[in-house]
Design a protein around this motif. Sequence first.
Motif, PDB file in Angstrom:
ATOM      1  N   ILE A   1       1.779  12.004   0.677  1.00 43.18           N
ATOM      2  CA  ILE A   1       1.732  10.588   0.324  1.00 43.18           C
ATOM      3  C   ILE A   1       3.150  10.044   0.252  1.00 43.18           C
ATOM      4  CG2 ILE A   1       1.683  11.098  -2.146  1.00 43.18           C
ATOM      5  CD1 ILE A   1       0.043   8.535  -2.542  1.00 43.18           C
ATOM      6  N   ILE A   2       3.300   8.772   0.609  1.00 45.10           N
ATOM      7  CA  ILE A   2       4.568   8.085   0.458  1.00 45.10           C
ATOM      8  C   ILE A   2       4.302   6.760  -0.238  1.00 45.10           C
ATOM      9  CG2 ILE A   2       4.450   7.041   2.779  1.00 45.10           C
ATOM     10  CD1 ILE A   2       7.556   7.458   2.882  1.00 45.10           C
ATOM     11  N   SER A   3       5.157   6.418  -1.182  1.00 45.48           N
ATOM     12  CA  SER A   3       4.953   5.216  -1.979  1.00 45.48           C
ATOM     13  C   SER A   3       5.213   3.950  -1.162  1.00 45.48           C
ATOM     14  CB  SER A   3       5.859   5.236  -3.205  1.00 45.48           C
ATOM     15  OG  SER A   3       7.228   5.207  -2.804  1.00 45.48           O
ATOM     16  N   ARG A   4       4.873   2.809  -1.764  1.00 42.15           N
ATOM     17  CA  ARG A   4       5.042   1.512  -1.088  1.00 42.15           C
ATOM     18  C   ARG A   4       6.466   1.323  -0.568  1.00 42.15           C
ATOM     19  NH1 ARG A   4       2.753  -0.052  -6.009  1.00 42.15           N
ATOM     20  NH2 ARG A   4       0.563  -0.623  -5.869  1.00 42.15           N
ATOM     21  N   THR A   5       7.434   1.704  -1.402  1.00 42.78           N
ATOM     22  CA  THR A   5       8.832   1.486  -1.043  1.00 42.78           C
ATOM     23  C   THR A   5       9.409   2.622  -0.208  1.00 42.78           C
ATOM     24  OG1 THR A   5       9.596   2.579  -3.029  1.00 42.78           O
ATOM     25  CG2 THR A   5       9.196   0.193  -3.158  1.00 42.78           C
TER      26      THR A   5
ATOM     27  N   TYR B   1       0.799  -1.212   0.000  1.00 44.21           N
ATOM     28  CA  TYR B   1       0.000   0.000   0.000  1.00 44.21           C
ATOM     29  C   TYR B   1       0.839   1.273   0.000  1.00 44.21           C
ATOM     30  CZ  TYR B   1      -4.011  -2.926   0.995  1.00 44.21           C
ATOM     31  OH  TYR B   1      -4.993  -3.867   0.910  1.00 44.21           O
ATOM     32  N   HIS B   2       0.384   2.202  -0.812  1.00 46.57           N
ATOM     33  CA  HIS B   2       0.845   3.572  -0.673  1.00 46.57           C
ATOM     34  C   HIS B   2       0.120   4.158   0.540  1.00 46.57           C
ATOM     35  CE1 HIS B   2       2.452   3.180  -4.704  1.00 46.57           C
ATOM     36  NE2 HIS B   2       1.246   2.883  -5.158  1.00 46.57           N
ATOM     37  N   MET B   3       0.811   5.003   1.282  1.00 52.37           N
ATOM     38  CA  MET B   3       0.233   5.556   2.501  1.00 52.37           C
ATOM     39  C   MET B   3       0.177   7.075   2.423  1.00 52.37           C
ATOM     40  SD  MET B   3      -0.393   2.851   4.239  1.00 52.37           S
ATOM     41  CE  MET B   3      -0.832   3.613   5.803  1.00 52.37           C
ATOM     42  N   ALA B   4      -0.908   7.628   2.938  1.00 49.59           N
ATOM     43  CA  ALA B   4      -1.086   9.072   2.837  1.00 49.59           C
ATOM     44  C   ALA B   4      -1.693   9.652   4.114  1.00 49.59           C
ATOM     45  CB  ALA B   4      -1.985   9.403   1.650  1.00 49.59           C
ATOM     46  N   TRP B   5      -1.546  10.950   4.227  1.00 51.49           N
ATOM     47  CA  TRP B   5      -2.223  11.715   5.267  1.00 51.49           C
ATOM     48  C   TRP B   5      -3.154  12.723   4.604  1.00 51.49           C
ATOM     49  CZ3 TRP B   5      -1.984  10.769  10.419  1.00 51.49           C
ATOM     50  CH2 TRP B   5      -0.934   9.970  10.889  1.00 51.49           C
ATOM     51  N   PHE B   6      -4.343  12.807   5.144  1.00 52.09           N
ATOM     52  CA  PHE B   6      -5.307  13.824   4.767  1.00 52.09           C
ATOM     53  C   PHE B   6      -5.693  14.569   6.041  1.00 52.09           C
ATOM     54  CE2 PHE B   6      -6.839  12.986   0.392  1.00 52.09           C
ATOM     55  CZ  PHE B   6      -6.100  11.855   0.115  1.00 52.09           C
TER      56      PHE B   6
ATOM     57  N   GLU C   1      10.263   5.417  -1.479  1.00 53.16           N
ATOM     58  CA  GLU C   1      11.203   6.182  -2.313  1.00 53.16           C
ATOM     59  C   GLU C   1      10.598   7.457  -2.876  1.00 53.16           C
ATOM     60  OE1 GLU C   1      13.866   2.404  -3.943  1.00 53.16           O
ATOM     61  OE2 GLU C   1      12.415   3.394  -5.242  1.00 53.16           O
ATOM     62  N   ILE C   2       9.282   7.481  -3.001  1.00 53.27           N
ATOM     63  CA  ILE C   2       8.618   8.632  -3.624  1.00 53.27           C
ATOM     64  C   ILE C   2       7.664   9.261  -2.621  1.00 53.27           C
ATOM     65  CG2 ILE C   2       7.110   9.394  -5.482  1.00 53.27           C
ATOM     66  CD1 ILE C   2       8.090   6.940  -7.062  1.00 53.27           C
TER      67      ILE C   2
ATOM     68  N   ILE D   1       6.957  13.233   5.407  1.00 55.56           N
ATOM     69  CA  ILE D   1       6.301  11.945   5.639  1.00 55.56           C
ATOM     70  C   ILE D   1       7.337  10.842   5.522  1.00 55.56           C
ATOM     71  CG2 ILE D   1       5.645  11.678   3.206  1.00 55.56           C
ATOM     72  CD1 ILE D   1       3.076  10.284   4.130  1.00 55.56           C
ATOM     73  N   SER D   2       7.208   9.815   6.345  1.00 57.04           N
ATOM     74  CA  SER D   2       8.138   8.695   6.298  1.00 57.04           C
ATOM     75  C   SER D   2       7.411   7.417   6.701  1.00 57.04           C
ATOM     76  CB  SER D   2       9.336   8.942   7.226  1.00 57.04           C
ATOM     77  OG  SER D   2       8.906   9.088   8.565  1.00 57.04           O
ATOM     78  N   ARG D   3       8.011   6.272   6.393  1.00 57.96           N
ATOM     79  CA  ARG D   3       7.427   4.990   6.783  1.00 57.96           C
ATOM     80  C   ARG D   3       8.534   4.052   7.202  1.00 57.96           C
ATOM     81  NH1 ARG D   3       4.084   2.810   1.897  1.00 57.96           N
ATOM     82  NH2 ARG D   3       3.858   0.945   3.199  1.00 57.96           N
TER      83      ARG D   3
END
Length: 124
Positions: A50-54, A32-37, A56-57, A70-72
């Motif tokens: 938003i942060i991509s699955r990996t 999953y891509h993860m985001a904050w709203f 990196e984006i 944003i980070s994961r």
Amino acid sequence: QVQLEESGGGLVQAGGSLRLACAASGRTFDDYHMAWFRQAPGKGREFVAIISRTGEITHYADTVQGRFPISRENTKTVYLQMKSLKVEDTAIYFCAAGRSITSVGQWSSDYEYWGQGTQVTVSS
């Protein structure tokens, strides 16, 4: 199935900082891509980041660019480090997860799972 739970909200003075966390459960977090709203009183839900699955984006709304990285982590947690907070950042902040994102992730309809939200209040 993914369950999301936000934490870290609170009351802070303008110029201060907060770090929001979104803890995800489920075995497919990496899919999953993860985001904050966020949603301010009387307004619609607004894309924040938003942060991509990996990881990196990333992409940010213009209103938070440079202030809310944003980070994961592999611990199934997504963070939103909020710095230089402004009164207009006051809102309920929601974490969201989506497998397939269109454009740069700004459409809430792209996300299958949502957390319950955490309140951020910035005082002047």
